[in-house]
Design an enzyme around this catalytic site. Structure first.
Site, short mmCIF file in Angstrom:
data_model
loop_
_atom_site.label_atom_id
_atom_site.label_comp_id
_atom_site.label_asym_id
_atom_site.label_seq_id
_atom_site.Cartn_x
_atom_site.Cartn_y
_atom_site.Cartn_z
N TYR A 64 -6.18 4.96 40.45
CA TYR A 64 -7.22 4.17 41.10
C TYR A 64 -8.48 5.01 41.22
O TYR A 64 -8.42 6.17 41.65
CB TYR A 64 -6.77 3.73 42.51
CG TYR A 64 -6.71 2.22 42.60
CD1 TYR A 64 -7.87 1.46 42.53
CD2 TYR A 64 -5.50 1.56 42.70
CE1 TYR A 64 -7.82 0.08 42.56
CE2 TYR A 64 -5.43 0.18 42.73
CZ TYR A 64 -6.61 -0.56 42.66
OH TYR A 64 -6.57 -1.92 42.67
N GLU B 296 -11.91 3.64 42.30
CA GLU B 296 -13.06 2.82 42.71
C GLU B 296 -14.27 3.72 42.93
O GLU B 296 -14.18 4.77 43.56
CB GLU B 296 -12.75 2.08 44.02
CG GLU B 296 -12.05 0.76 43.77
CD GLU B 296 -11.76 0.00 45.06
OE1 GLU B 296 -12.37 0.31 46.10
OE2 GLU B 296 -10.91 -0.90 45.00
N ASP C 14 -27.41 -9.27 24.12
CA ASP C 14 -25.96 -9.17 24.05
C ASP C 14 -25.58 -8.87 22.60
O ASP C 14 -25.63 -9.74 21.74
CB ASP C 14 -25.35 -10.51 24.52
CG ASP C 14 -23.83 -10.53 24.44
OD1 ASP C 14 -23.26 -9.61 23.81
OD2 ASP C 14 -23.23 -11.47 24.99
N THR D 152 -19.29 -5.95 23.86
CA THR D 152 -17.87 -5.68 23.93
C THR D 152 -17.65 -4.38 23.16
O THR D 152 -18.54 -3.93 22.43
CB THR D 152 -17.05 -6.81 23.25
OG1 THR D 152 -17.58 -7.02 21.94
CG2 THR D 152 -17.12 -8.09 24.04
N LYS E 53 -15.04 -5.30 18.93
CA LYS E 53 -15.32 -6.08 17.71
C LYS E 53 -15.71 -5.11 16.59
O LYS E 53 -14.89 -4.29 16.23
CB LYS E 53 -16.40 -7.13 18.01
CG LYS E 53 -15.96 -8.13 19.10
CD LYS E 53 -17.00 -9.22 19.27
CE LYS E 53 -16.51 -10.33 20.18
NZ LYS E 53 -16.67 -10.05 21.61
N ARG F 271 -10.24 -3.11 23.89
CA ARG F 271 -10.79 -4.35 24.45
C ARG F 271 -11.54 -4.04 25.75
O ARG F 271 -10.96 -3.44 26.66
CB ARG F 271 -9.62 -5.30 24.74
CG ARG F 271 -9.98 -6.69 25.14
CD ARG F 271 -8.82 -7.60 24.87
NE ARG F 271 -8.58 -7.66 23.43
CZ ARG F 271 -9.24 -8.46 22.59
NH1 ARG F 271 -10.11 -9.31 23.05
NH2 ARG F 271 -9.00 -8.43 21.31
C1 LIG Z 1 -21.88 -12.53 21.99
C2 LIG Z 1 -20.68 -12.38 22.88
N1 LIG Z 1 -20.86 -12.01 24.16
C3 LIG Z 1 -19.82 -11.89 25.01
C4 LIG Z 1 -18.54 -12.10 24.59
C5 LIG Z 1 -17.44 -12.03 25.61
O1 LIG Z 1 -16.55 -11.02 25.42
P1 LIG Z 1 -15.08 -11.10 26.09
O2 LIG Z 1 -14.28 -12.01 25.24
O3 LIG Z 1 -14.64 -9.64 26.05
O4 LIG Z 1 -15.25 -11.59 27.49
C6 LIG Z 1 -18.29 -12.45 23.26
C7 LIG Z 1 -16.90 -12.68 22.81
O5 LIG Z 1 -16.57 -13.20 21.84
C8 LIG Z 1 -19.40 -12.61 22.38
O6 LIG Z 1 -19.22 -13.01 21.11
#
Ligand SMILES: Cc1ncc(COP(=O)(O)O)c(C=O)c1O
Length: 428
Positions: A50, A52, A196, A222, A225, A231
């Protein structure tokens, strides 16, 4: 206590999943095979702790070594993307986006992101997602003719709705995203800018896609990918937002961070800093372009006409099938992908007129353009014979043979888990 206890049922399921992954061609654009080193860290004793808080400021004792892991992850992540601040605790990409919203927005504020049906993500303001429920969500689509981002339209919408935050980034978009242009639009209307890069982070890490970090207030991603780590999620920000962001994640959103995943993120970033990672990403793009061309030659229409990155969407209507029929038939022949809306799709999202195809996973197996083209031909055989069980079985056998030649664990792009790994000269 439980050393003699064998959970045969569960491990049989895992063994079958391992076999499925070995024997199937994975074209899911958001998936990849994490290296053995990443998986070793994920399965390590770090899961027991843990922690935090943040390194040096924890609410539990005994954090010396997990601090070490998190500091490595932070420093490597900042180096990889040239970021002023990195938070590596988000459990997923969705939580990374939530953290950004919660750090600078109030419920009811207006956000503006890409429409899900045009290629955006749920967390960019989809009505039944938390982002669409908590915030007033405005969406931009793509140009109906080019199927690409239309910055004049985005600018117009931004001026009309004056969002507090503009979100760039997509789950199904095959072209370069001009983050600088997005930043200019955000600046013009006084909006904050979130990029993102979940899908393209691996390409960004090696300079094959423009890096949003210099232009955006926040960058989320993420780690599993194209980046090929465990993950999870990360958030990068300008230094001026660092405190707000860290607070939004802990105590704002979550308690204990997943220290085993953070350790594995550190490994993933380390791998991504190696020169081989650029060669890998170059091959990912070459494979996507070769496969898109092969589908074009077979009479399919590629959304936007092609790809600049690791993925593309094909319109399957020319073969008189739907995305759903294609997905199901391909799965039964050992080719895994997902159905996907094409822009302005006349079919419902459950059916769709397209399938999304990505090459990160097959490239991790060591496959090149020749195999990418071969896979397009196998997929075509399935789609034009989707009701013919004998043909599907035949393709399944060919898929298995191809997979056997490219085992997941023995490919050229996974760095070896040997002393060589530890001896690499890198201060991080
Ligand atoms: C552009 C984008 N943002 C956020 C996410 C969310 O990721 P997670 O599935 O880990 O929550 C994804 C997932 O496919 C994504 O393609």
């Amino acid at each position: 206590m439980f050393t003699k206890l064998k959970d045969e049922k569960l491990f049989a399921v895992i063994a079958r999943e391992e076999q499925r992954q070995e024997q199937e061609i994975n074209l899911i654009a958001s998936e990849n095979y994490a290296s053995q080193v990443v998986r070793t860290a994920t399965a390590s004793v770090m899961t027991n702790k843990y922690a935090e808080g943040y390194p040096g400021k924890r609410y539990y004792s005994g954090c010396t070594f997990v601090d070490g892991a998190e500091n490595l992850a932070i420093e490597r992540c900042k180096k990889l993307f040239n970021a002023e601040h990195a938070n590596v605790q988000a459990h997923s990409g969705s939580q990374a986006n939530m953290a950004v919203y919660f750090s600078v927005l109030q419920p009811g504020d207006t956000i503006m992101g890409m429409d899900l049906s045009a290629g955006g993500h749920l967390t960019h303001g989809y009505p039944i997602n938390f982002s669409g429920k908590l915030f007033n969500s405005v969406s931009y689509a793509v140009n109906p003719e080019t199927e690409q981002l239309d910055f004049d339209e985005i600018q117009k919408l931004a001026e009309q709705h004056k969002p507090k935050m503009i979100i760039a980034g997509a789950s199904a978009y095959s072209r370069i995203i001009d983050f600088q242009r997005f930043a200019e639009i955000a600046q013009n209307v006084g909006a904050l800018f979130l990029a993102d890069m979940a899908h393209i982070a691996g390409l960004v890490a090696v300079g094959l896609h423009p890096n949003p970090t210099p232009y955006a207030d926040f960058v989320t991603s993420t780690t599993h990918k194209t980046l090929r780590g465990p993950r999870g999620g990360i958030v990068l920000s300008k230094e001026k937002f660092a405190q707000q962001l860290d607070k939004a994640i802990m105590p704002g959103m979550q308690g204990g961070p997943l220290m085993h995943v953070i350790a594995a993120k550190a490994v993933g970033f380390y791998e991504a800093l190696q020169p081989e990672f650029k060669t890998y990403q170059q091959q990912v793009i070459k494979n996507a372009q070769a496969m898109a061309q092969a589908f074009t030659d077979l009479g399919y229409r590629i959304v936007t006409g092609g790809t600049d990155n690791h993925q593309f969407t094909i319109d399957v209507r020319s073969k008189k099938i739907t995305g759903r029929t294609a997905e199901v038939a391909l799965a039964s022949a050992g080719i895994t992908l997902n159905r996907n809306c094409i822009p302005f799709d006349p079919e419902k999202p459950w059916i769709t007129s397209g399938v999304r195809i990505g090459t990160p996973a097959i490239t991790t197996r060591g496959m090149k353009e020749k195999q990418a083209k071969e896979i397009a031909h196998l997929a075509h055989e399935v789609m034009i014979n989707h009701a013919d069980e004998t043909k599907l079985k035949l393709v399944k056998e060919q898929v298995k043979q191809l997979c056997k030649l490219y085992p997941i664990e023995q490919n050229e792009f996974v760095l070896p888990f040997t002393s060589d790994f530890n001896q690499r000269q890198d201060s991080l």
